[in-house]
Design a protein around this motif. Sequence first.
Motif, PDB file in Angstrom:
ATOM      1  N   MET A   1       5.328   1.542  -0.018  1.00  0.00           N
ATOM      2  CA  MET A   1       4.408   1.829   1.061  1.00  0.00           C
ATOM      3  C   MET A   1       5.219   2.408   2.231  1.00  0.00           C
ATOM      4  O   MET A   1       6.195   1.811   2.656  1.00  0.00           O
ATOM      5  CB  MET A   1       3.708   0.528   1.456  1.00  0.00           C
ATOM      6  CG  MET A   1       2.439   0.720   2.162  1.00  0.00           C
ATOM      7  SD  MET A   1       1.426  -0.773   2.439  1.00  0.00           S
ATOM      8  CE  MET A   1       2.113  -2.055   1.468  1.00  0.00           C
ATOM      9  N   SER A   2       4.778   3.531   2.746  1.00  0.00           N
ATOM     10  CA  SER A   2       5.514   4.186   3.827  1.00  0.00           C
ATOM     11  C   SER A   2       5.230   3.497   5.164  1.00  0.00           C
ATOM     12  O   SER A   2       4.185   2.874   5.360  1.00  0.00           O
ATOM     13  CB  SER A   2       5.129   5.660   3.905  1.00  0.00           C
ATOM     14  OG  SER A   2       3.828   5.795   4.435  1.00  0.00           O
TER      15      SER A   2
ATOM     16  N   GLN B   1       4.508   5.022   7.822  1.00  0.00           N
ATOM     17  CA  GLN B   1       3.352   5.687   8.411  1.00  0.00           C
ATOM     18  C   GLN B   1       2.045   5.037   7.945  1.00  0.00           C
ATOM     19  O   GLN B   1       1.137   4.824   8.748  1.00  0.00           O
ATOM     20  CB  GLN B   1       3.338   7.183   8.060  1.00  0.00           C
ATOM     21  CG  GLN B   1       4.434   7.967   8.712  1.00  0.00           C
ATOM     22  CD  GLN B   1       5.721   7.983   7.889  1.00  0.00           C
ATOM     23  OE1 GLN B   1       5.863   7.273   6.891  1.00  0.00           O
ATOM     24  NE2 GLN B   1       6.674   8.799   8.311  1.00  0.00           N
ATOM     25  N   SER B   2       1.959   4.730   6.648  1.00  0.00           N
ATOM     26  CA  SER B   2       0.727   4.112   6.140  1.00  0.00           C
ATOM     27  C   SER B   2       0.554   2.703   6.689  1.00  0.00           C
ATOM     28  O   SER B   2      -0.572   2.247   6.902  1.00  0.00           O
ATOM     29  CB  SER B   2       0.703   4.104   4.618  1.00  0.00           C
ATOM     30  OG  SER B   2       1.719   3.266   4.104  1.00  0.00           O
ATOM     31  N   ILE B   3       1.658   2.027   6.954  1.00  0.00           N
ATOM     32  CA  ILE B   3       1.593   0.679   7.524  1.00  0.00           C
ATOM     33  C   ILE B   3       1.150   0.723   8.983  1.00  0.00           C
ATOM     34  O   ILE B   3       0.335  -0.080   9.425  1.00  0.00           O
ATOM     35  CB  ILE B   3       2.968  -0.015   7.396  1.00  0.00           C
ATOM     36  CG1 ILE B   3       3.279  -0.293   5.921  1.00  0.00           C
ATOM     37  CG2 ILE B   3       3.022  -1.296   8.222  1.00  0.00           C
ATOM     38  CD1 ILE B   3       4.713  -0.706   5.651  1.00  0.00           C
TER      39      ILE B   3
ATOM     40  N   LEU C   1      -0.404   3.294  10.588  1.00  0.00           N
ATOM     41  CA  LEU C   1      -1.589   4.104  10.887  1.00  0.00           C
ATOM     42  C   LEU C   1      -2.774   3.280  11.407  1.00  0.00           C
ATOM     43  O   LEU C   1      -3.408   3.683  12.397  1.00  0.00           O
ATOM     44  CB  LEU C   1      -1.989   4.947   9.682  1.00  0.00           C
ATOM     45  CG  LEU C   1      -3.065   5.994   9.938  1.00  0.00           C
ATOM     46  CD1 LEU C   1      -2.661   6.968  11.038  1.00  0.00           C
ATOM     47  CD2 LEU C   1      -3.387   6.740   8.650  1.00  0.00           C
ATOM     48  N   PRO C   2      -3.105   2.125  10.811  1.00  0.00           N
ATOM     49  CA  PRO C   2      -4.221   1.360  11.391  1.00  0.00           C
ATOM     50  C   PRO C   2      -3.959   0.928  12.838  1.00  0.00           C
ATOM     51  O   PRO C   2      -4.875   0.932  13.654  1.00  0.00           O
ATOM     52  CB  PRO C   2      -4.367   0.136  10.474  1.00  0.00           C
ATOM     53  CG  PRO C   2      -3.421   0.300   9.365  1.00  0.00           C
ATOM     54  CD  PRO C   2      -2.581   1.501   9.602  1.00  0.00           C
TER      55      PRO C   2
ATOM     56  N   LEU D   1      -0.094  -4.302   0.219  1.00  0.00           N
ATOM     57  CA  LEU D   1      -1.333  -3.528   0.141  1.00  0.00           C
ATOM     58  C   LEU D   1      -2.547  -4.362   0.542  1.00  0.00           C
ATOM     59  O   LEU D   1      -3.459  -3.863   1.207  1.00  0.00           O
ATOM     60  CB  LEU D   1      -1.514  -2.965  -1.276  1.00  0.00           C
ATOM     61  CG  LEU D   1      -2.715  -2.060  -1.476  1.00  0.00           C
ATOM     62  CD1 LEU D   1      -2.653  -0.840  -0.560  1.00  0.00           C
ATOM     63  CD2 LEU D   1      -2.817  -1.620  -2.932  1.00  0.00           C
TER      64      LEU D   1
ATOM     65  N   LEU E   1      -2.674  -4.508   4.193  1.00  0.00           N
ATOM     66  CA  LEU E   1      -3.035  -3.185   4.694  1.00  0.00           C
ATOM     67  C   LEU E   1      -4.545  -2.936   4.565  1.00  0.00           C
ATOM     68  O   LEU E   1      -5.173  -2.386   5.474  1.00  0.00           O
ATOM     69  CB  LEU E   1      -2.248  -2.097   3.964  1.00  0.00           C
ATOM     70  CG  LEU E   1      -2.325  -0.703   4.563  1.00  0.00           C
ATOM     71  CD1 LEU E   1      -1.828  -0.680   6.002  1.00  0.00           C
ATOM     72  CD2 LEU E   1      -1.517   0.264   3.711  1.00  0.00           C
TER      73      LEU E   1
ATOM     74  N   TRP F   1      -7.120  -2.242   7.681  1.00  0.00           N
ATOM     75  CA  TRP F   1      -8.115  -1.171   7.801  1.00  0.00           C
ATOM     76  C   TRP F   1      -9.514  -1.743   7.962  1.00  0.00           C
ATOM     77  O   TRP F   1     -10.340  -1.189   8.698  1.00  0.00           O
ATOM     78  CB  TRP F   1      -8.042  -0.224   6.607  1.00  0.00           C
ATOM     79  CG  TRP F   1      -6.978   0.803   6.803  1.00  0.00           C
ATOM     80  CD1 TRP F   1      -5.813   0.940   6.104  1.00  0.00           C
ATOM     81  CD2 TRP F   1      -6.974   1.842   7.786  1.00  0.00           C
ATOM     82  NE1 TRP F   1      -5.091   2.002   6.601  1.00  0.00           N
ATOM     83  CE2 TRP F   1      -5.780   2.566   7.632  1.00  0.00           C
ATOM     84  CE3 TRP F   1      -7.861   2.224   8.796  1.00  0.00           C
ATOM     85  CZ2 TRP F   1      -5.451   3.662   8.438  1.00  0.00           C
ATOM     86  CZ3 TRP F   1      -7.533   3.308   9.600  1.00  0.00           C
ATOM     87  CH2 TRP F   1      -6.346   4.011   9.416  1.00  0.00           C
TER      88      TRP F   1
END
Length: 142
Positions: A1-2, A4-6, A8-9, A85, A88, A92
């Motif tokens: 998991m990048s 950025q994806s972590i 972003l929320p 995940l 994450l 979201w």
Amino acid sequence: MSIQSILLPLFVQVLLTFILLFWMIALRLQALRRGQVRAESIALRESKWPPRVIQIGNAFHNQLEVPVLFYVVMLLALETQTLDLFILVLAWMFVISRIVHAWIHVTSNQLEHRTPVFLIGAIAVLLIWIIVIGRVIIFASL
């Protein structure tokens, strides 16, 4: 998991907060310029603002309450490497609930719609906290 994806929320939640902040500021300045309220009557945070200004202000202030718990737990999860995940997805879920909650707050402002959406977000953050606390305690004991 990048990373950025972590993050972003969190970035989306911060963006929502700033949107509401600048909307509130614009409405407050407009109310002052139009003479709908006098500076002396609101200098100490009295609720003399027109109702629409209060409504947007309340939507903004809501973004400074439970979201603080969200920011802290997400950064804690990142730092303790307990973020996965599932967390994450819950993150979201929280952010989407906050967007919907804010939308309801600035439109119809009907509590029967706002309250369940608020609870979804609050439960998502609570679950993240439970998971992170559990993982930190379990990992520390191994």
